[in-house]
Scaffold this motif. Structure first.
Motif, PDB file in Angstrom:
ATOM      1  N   ARG A 221      54.314  20.580  46.393  1.00  0.00           N
ATOM      2  CA  ARG A 221      53.391  21.657  46.764  1.00  0.00           C
ATOM      3  C   ARG A 221      52.515  21.218  47.934  1.00  0.00           C
ATOM      4  O   ARG A 221      52.300  21.968  48.890  1.00  0.00           O
ATOM      5  N   MET A 222      52.012  19.989  47.889  1.00  0.00           N
ATOM      6  CA  MET A 222      51.177  19.475  48.972  1.00  0.00           C
ATOM      7  C   MET A 222      51.970  19.393  50.277  1.00  0.00           C
ATOM      8  O   MET A 222      51.464  19.722  51.351  1.00  0.00           O
TER       9      MET A 222
ATOM     10  N   GLN B 221      54.543  21.305  51.091  1.00  0.00           N
ATOM     11  CA  GLN B 221      54.769  22.681  51.553  1.00  0.00           C
ATOM     12  C   GLN B 221      53.506  23.234  52.216  1.00  0.00           C
ATOM     13  O   GLN B 221      53.574  23.881  53.255  1.00  0.00           O
ATOM     14  N   GLU B 222      52.336  22.959  51.620  1.00  0.00           N
ATOM     15  CA  GLU B 222      51.073  23.433  52.191  1.00  0.00           C
ATOM     16  C   GLU B 222      50.821  22.766  53.540  1.00  0.00           C
ATOM     17  O   GLU B 222      50.395  23.436  54.495  1.00  0.00           O
ATOM     18  N   SER B 223      51.107  21.489  53.626  1.00  0.00           N
ATOM     19  CA  SER B 223      50.926  20.766  54.873  1.00  0.00           C
ATOM     20  C   SER B 223      51.859  21.299  55.952  1.00  0.00           C
ATOM     21  O   SER B 223      51.470  21.466  57.108  1.00  0.00           O
ATOM     22  N   GLU B 224      53.096  21.587  55.573  1.00  0.00           N
ATOM     23  CA  GLU B 224      54.086  22.131  56.498  1.00  0.00           C
ATOM     24  C   GLU B 224      53.658  23.513  56.982  1.00  0.00           C
ATOM     25  O   GLU B 224      53.761  23.838  58.171  1.00  0.00           O
ATOM     26  N   ALA B 225      53.143  24.338  56.057  1.00  0.00           N
ATOM     27  CA  ALA B 225      52.696  25.693  56.412  1.00  0.00           C
ATOM     28  C   ALA B 225      51.519  25.643  57.380  1.00  0.00           C
ATOM     29  O   ALA B 225      51.413  26.476  58.294  1.00  0.00           O
ATOM     30  N   GLU B 226      50.613  24.678  57.211  1.00  0.00           N
ATOM     31  CA  GLU B 226      49.450  24.543  58.106  1.00  0.00           C
ATOM     32  C   GLU B 226      49.863  24.156  59.516  1.00  0.00           C
ATOM     33  O   GLU B 226      49.193  24.485  60.479  1.00  0.00           O
TER      34      GLU B 226
ATOM     35  N   ARG C 147      53.446  18.494  42.206  1.00  0.00           N
ATOM     36  CA  ARG C 147      52.223  18.498  43.019  1.00  0.00           C
ATOM     37  C   ARG C 147      52.492  17.961  44.428  1.00  0.00           C
ATOM     38  O   ARG C 147      52.025  18.509  45.414  1.00  0.00           O
TER      39      ARG C 147
END
Length: 129
Positions: A119-120, A122-127, A116
């Motif tokens: 994943r968080m 990676q999502e933060s990096e993508a944003e 988790r």
């Protein structure tokens, strides 16, 4: 039991070590708090990041302090005063307990938390891009 014998044979060392049984109970309570905080994170319940951080840091610092006391005071005293029969008794008494830090359930929980967090991240990096 062997540990009681150690207290009787070296009361000064026993006084320096303190109540290890009580310290182990407190460690178990701290570990439970860590598990509850992790469960809250995994279940998306409201919990402040700072609270999780404080709970985990308290557990780690307490365990380090406890291990230092055992290494510095308890184990040298035990090696000095316990007899082979005491060690046999301790070994037979301790083989029936499962370490909560290394159980299968704990491993699964930590694996889920690790996934988790990744994943968080990676999502933060993508944003950001």
């Amino acid at each position: 039991m062997g540990l009681c014998q150690a207290k009787l044979r070296d009361p000064a060392a026993a006084a320096r070590v303190g109540d290890l049984t009580l310290e182990h109970q407190k460690g178990t309570q701290r570990l439970r708090r860590v598990a509850q905080a992790i469960d809250s994170v995994l279940a998306d319940r409201e919990i402040l990041r700072q609270n999780v951080d404080n709970i985990v840091r308290d557990f780690i610092e307490s365990e380090r302090r406890h291990i230092m006391i055992e290494d510095r005071d308890f184990f040298p005293a035990a090696l000095r005063v316990l007899k082979p029969s005491d060690w046999t008794e301790i070994a037979s008494a301790s083989t029936n307990h499962e370490d909560p830090l290394f159980s299968e359930a704990a491993e699964e929980t930590f694996d889920a938390l690790r996934a988790r967090i990744l994943r968080m991240e990676q999502e933060s990096e993508a944003e950001r891009h």
